[in-house]
Every structure is written in structure tokens, then in C-alpha cells.
Design an enzyme around this catalytic site. Structure first.
Site, PDB file in Angstrom:
ATOM      1  N   SER A  33      -9.654   1.723   2.963  1.00 32.72           N
ATOM      2  CA  SER A  33      -8.817   2.553   2.112  1.00 32.72           C
ATOM      3  C   SER A  33      -7.765   1.771   1.329  1.00 32.72           C
ATOM      4  O   SER A  33      -7.171   2.277   0.380  1.00 32.72           O
ATOM      5  CB  SER A  33      -8.089   3.603   2.974  1.00 32.72           C
ATOM      6  OG  SER A  33      -7.217   2.962   3.909  1.00 32.72           O
ATOM      7  N   SER A  45     -10.164  -0.807   6.988  1.00 28.41           N
ATOM      8  CA  SER A  45      -9.547  -0.556   5.693  1.00 28.41           C
ATOM      9  C   SER A  45      -8.868  -1.768   5.061  1.00 28.41           C
ATOM     10  O   SER A  45      -8.474  -1.711   3.899  1.00 28.41           O
ATOM     11  CB  SER A  45      -8.539   0.593   5.797  1.00 28.41           C
ATOM     12  OG  SER A  45      -9.204   1.832   5.890  1.00 28.41           O
ATOM     13  N   LYS A  69       0.847  -1.203   0.000  1.00 28.86           N
ATOM     14  CA  LYS A  69       0.000   0.000   0.000  1.00 28.86           C
ATOM     15  C   LYS A  69       0.877   1.245   0.000  1.00 28.86           C
ATOM     16  O   LYS A  69       1.902   1.301   0.695  1.00 28.86           O
ATOM     17  CB  LYS A  69      -0.902  -0.032   1.238  1.00 28.86           C
ATOM     18  CG  LYS A  69      -1.913   1.100   1.334  1.00 28.86           C
ATOM     19  CD  LYS A  69      -2.756   0.964   2.604  1.00 28.86           C
ATOM     20  CE  LYS A  69      -3.803   2.061   2.709  1.00 28.86           C
ATOM     21  NZ  LYS A  69      -4.608   1.920   3.963  1.00 28.86           N
TER      22      LYS A  69
END
Length: 488
Positions: free
Chosen positions: A168, A192, A93
Site C-alpha cells: 500500500s 506493503s 506515507k
């Protein structure tokens, strides 16, 4: 890929289907045994990334660098290296600092920022021989649950391109689901990891808060944040967990493969209140399957005000800690921006939200007194309620649908429809937020598909620090539920 930095050379036609279907453990074993080379595996995944570029799952892929790293891994294997993840490319990420590779945090004004250090979790996977395949797209500053990024584009669901991925950690989930990488590192504050895992049909593991290192990862809340991973099987989550924590697999309880005698709990009053009928029916069928497999599944009640207590305490902590956490992160890691500059650069909807709940003096900001009450009164009470399931009822884990609905349409992501009601997209985290509120380990497992082919997730939350027991029971449940629906 909408203003995306992707460096890809034409590799020519290759057969990628078999290689891209390999999980972490299988790929590591194949490289170790000499069945494949890291270079050939990496090249196959690069072609897969190109074929699925429209998903917007990555912000940066530096092909030359990852192929060079793969060749070095092959040389290391020839020299006798037995590193656990030698030559296996993983996604990361783009909230994780990566030495020599751009780290944007999802922001346009950091598109060209190249850190001089790795986040601790990235260093751990590299030390185990893994390669950083690329940096996954994410919601700006990890502040969102649908997968929309104004600068780098909406991440699209591999199961249906008109659906959100969740967020996210949107690109991390999508890249694993699409078979671009076998696993990816993500982050979870209120859901997330688990929300996008549910929507994309992969496994998403959130460790006990603080168990995995968080240094070098852009924060939201020091109380709630945790790093974690996406993979296509629990077995692969176990391997990544072993690498990041340094704990040995022998520390697992050796109960075997059966669910016989395993006690699980679910709380219908709390977690089936606002749920799509199809998701509820699917969940109850899963409970039936687990009982048929020998598990003892008991109903518990966490109290009429449990959900309200969770929402008030958790979101208050979440918003109150954001400004201080981000400011300290920028200072500590010499990141060339400021909190104020980040705030001014946010997309309008997010800037409005920060102005309302994050900035001191915002109309919805949590006062210092309310924040302390959430920490000292709300969280202990939430833990006490959950202990009724874990201690009084002896449950290994609490079960619930990971998300109250399947992935919403991209065009309807500001407000979503759940059980016939139009509600805020924040409701997508209604079930995941409970584990986050007190730092419990949680995992979302693929539990099948809806009638239109959208993934449905099953969440298991376990007592603090019982990560290995959670992974063990999740592995046994996974065998009952069958293979994941990813790598489409």
C-alpha cells in the site's frame, strides 16, 4: 494530480539532476560540509516533484512550509548544528500523523484533517533535522497491494507508467524511485513496503515488528503492522534506522565487505512454486552470483503445507484485528471520523472486501476461535519451521524473489498473471507474508531488470531482532548485485 492538494510555486529553471541523485547519507554530508544548502537541495527536489507529477506519488506537498524549514535548517547549520539528517527532506506515507500538515489516510473525507501531533517516527526524523517534504499517496487505509486510490489517483511506476507500483506504500516507493526524495517512511503489514520496493527498484526495509514506533500511524493489525523505510541504498536504510531507533551504528557487526563464509538459505519448494519463469531464472542467477562471491547458500524445505499455513494464519489475524485497531486509533488521536463512516466511504471493491472479511458476521470473517488458534498454534508452528533455516542450518537470512512477478499492468490489477495462471492480486504478497506472519525483519533489494526493463526484487528475511545483522548482510549483497535501478 486528480484532486490532489499540492502547493507548488514556480521556482524557475534549475539544474536538478545531480542533486536529485543524492541519497540520504550523501545529502546529509553535503549539507553538513557546506557543499550545498538545504534550501537549494529542497528546491531541486520540488522541481523534480513537479516534473514527475503524473506519477501521483504525493497527496500533499506544501512548498512554502518545506522551503521555510530548509532555510531554518541552513541557519541551524550555520549556528553549529550537527544533527544527523539536518536539512534532508524525506517523504512520509499519508498514514502517518504529521503536525500542521494534512493527513488523509488515503480517504477523501479526511482530505482536510490536520493533526496536532506527529507520529513517533516522524518526530524522530524531525528531531534529527530532517524535513517532511510531503505526504505520499497510498491505498485507502493501507488496504491493498497495487497502488490504486480512487480519490487521489493510481500511483504509476516510474519505470513504466502503465504498470502498478505495488502497495500500500505506493507513493513512498515511487517518489524514491523517481528521485523526488532520497527516502520515505512507509508501513508494512503483509508486504506493503517490500512489494512496492520490488516493483519500483528501490530498497525497502521492514524492521522486526515492534522495533520501530507505530504510535500515530493508521493501523490494520496490531500483531502484524510495522513502520519502515524506502531508500536507494542499504546504507541509507541503516542511517534512517539509526535515527528512528536511536541505536548507534557501532552496534553493527564488523564483518567487513566480503560475503565469504556468510551462510544463506532458500526454500525452492515454498518460494519458487508460483513464480514467473524470468523471475525464477533471475533469482537462480543471483544465488549463483552470491555463491561466486563466497557465500554458502543452502537449500531448505519448510514443509509441504508451509504456504497454506502462512496464508491461513496471517490473513485471519490481518482481517480479524482491523476493525478494533482502526477504531482505537481514531479514538486515541481525536480523528474526526468513525470506522462506520470510513467503511461507507470506501471504493466499492474495498467496501465489499471489508464487508466480507472485516465486519463481524461477514461471510469470510475469522471467528474468535480461529483467530486464537492462528495466534497460539499457527504462528508458533511457522516460527518453528523458519527456525530450521535459522538455527538448524545456521542461516543469516532466507532468500527469495520479493514478488513472484514484475509489476503488473495497471489495467490488469484486479487479477494478475503469474507463471501463466490468472490469480488474485493478493498473490503479489505470497513471499512477503511469511516474514510478516511472525514479525521477522525483511528487506527487498533491487536485483536487476527484466528483459523489458522492469525491476526484480530480492528479499532477505532474518531471525527476530537481528535487524542490524540483516542490514549488514544486505549491504554486502548489495555490493555484489550492483547499484540500484532507481532515480530514473
Amino acid at each position: 494530480m486528480n484532486d490532489t492538494t499540492v502547493i507548488l510555486r514556480n521556482l524557475g529553471p534549475r539544474e536538478t539532476t545531480d542533486l536529485s541523485s543524492l541519497g540520504v547519507a550523501a545529502a546529509a554530508a553535503a549539507i553538513h560540509n557546506g557543499d550545498i544548502t538545504s534550501e537549494s537541495y529542497t528546491a531541486a527536489l520540488l522541481q523534480r516533484a513537479r516534473a514527475h507529477a503524473e506519477l501521483n506519488a504525493f497527496i500533499t506537498i506544501d512548498e512554502a512550509a518545506v522551503l521555510a524549514a530548509a532555510r531554518n535548517a541552513d541557519k541551524a547549520r550555520a549556528a553549529g548544528s550537527t544533527a544527523l539528517l539536518l536539512g534532508v527532506p524525506l517523504g512520509v506515507k499519508d498514514s502517518y500523523l504529521t503536525k500542521g500538515l494534512p493527513t488523509s489516510l488515503g480517504l477523501g473525507n479526511l482530505a482536510h484533517f490536520i493533526p496536532q501531533e506527529d507520529a513517533d517516527a516522524v518526530r524522530a526524523i524531525k528531531d534529527a533535522g530532517a524535513l517532511v517534504f510531503g505526504k505520499n499517496n497510498l491505498v485507502e487505509m493501507s488496504y491493498g497491494l497495487t497502488g490504486h486510490n480512487e480519490r487521489y489517483g493510481q500511483v504509476k511506476n516510474p519505470h513504466a507508467r502503465d504498470r502498478v507500483t505495488g502497495g500500500s506504500s505506493s507513493g513512498s516507493a515511487a517518489s524514491v524511485s523517481a528521485g523526488i526524495v532520497p527516502a520515505s517512511l512507509g508501513g508494512d503489514t503483509v508486504g506493503s513496503i517490500r512489494v512496492p520496493a520490488s516493483f519500483c527498484g528501490v530498497v525497502g526495509f521492514k524492521p522486526t515488528t515492534g522495533r520501530w514506533p507505530r504510535n500515530g500511524v493508521a493501523p490494520i493489525s496490531h500483531t502484524l503492522d510495522t513502520t519502515g523505510t524506502f531508500a536507494r541504498s542499504v546504507e541509507d536504510c541503516i542511517l534512517v534506522d539509526q535515527v528512528v531507533t536511536g541505536e548507534q551504528t557501532s552496534e553493527f557487526s564488523n564483518i567487513g565487505h566480503s560475503l565469504k563464509g556468510a551462510r544463506l538459505a532458500f526454500a525452492p519448494r515454498q518460494f519458487l512454486d508460483l513464480v514467473d519463469p524470468e523471475v525464477e531464472a533471475h533469482f537462480r542467477e543471483v544465488v549463483r552470483q552470491l555463491r561466486a562471491a563466497g557465500a554458502e547458500v543452502v537449500e531448505v524445505d519448510l514443509g509441504e503445507d508451509f504456504n497454506a499455513l502462512i496464508q491461513t494464519a496471517t490473513w485471519g489475524i490481518f482481517a480479524h484485528e482491523t476493525m478494533g485497531a482502526i477504531s482505537e486509533f481514531l479514538r486515541r488521536h481525536d480523528i474526526p471520523t468513525t470506522f462506520e463512516a470510513i467503511y461507507e466511504s470506501l471504493k466499492p471493491q474495498l467496501r465489499q472486501a471489508w464487508g466480507h472479511i472485516v465486519l463481524p458476521g461477514g461471510a469470510g470473517a475469522t471467528s474468535a476461535e480461529a483467530y486464537q488458534t492462528a495466534l497460539s498454534v499457527g504462528r508458533p508452528e511457522i516460527q518453528r519451521r523458519l527456525n530450521t533455516a535459522f538455527v538448524s542450518h545456521g542461516a543469516l537470512a532466507i532468500l527469495q524473489p520479493t514478488t513472484p512477478c514484475t509489476a503488473p499492468l495497471i489495467e490488469e490489477q484486479a487479477t494478475v498473471h503469474i507463471a501463466g495462471q490468472e490469480v488474485s492480486y493478493l498473490a503479489l504478497a505470497n513471499h512477503t507474508v511469511s516474514a510478516s506472519s511472525v514479525g521477522l525483519p525483511g528487506i527487498s533489494l533491487p536485483a536487476g531488470l527484466s528483459h523489458v526493463g522492469l525491476p526484480i526484487g530480492l528479499e532477505l528475511d532474518a531471525p527476530l531482532g537481528s535487524d542490524r545483522a540483516l542490514l549488514d548482510v544486505a549491504r554486502r549483497i548489495e555490493r555484489v548485485l550492483g547499484a540500484t535501478s532507481s532515480a530514473i
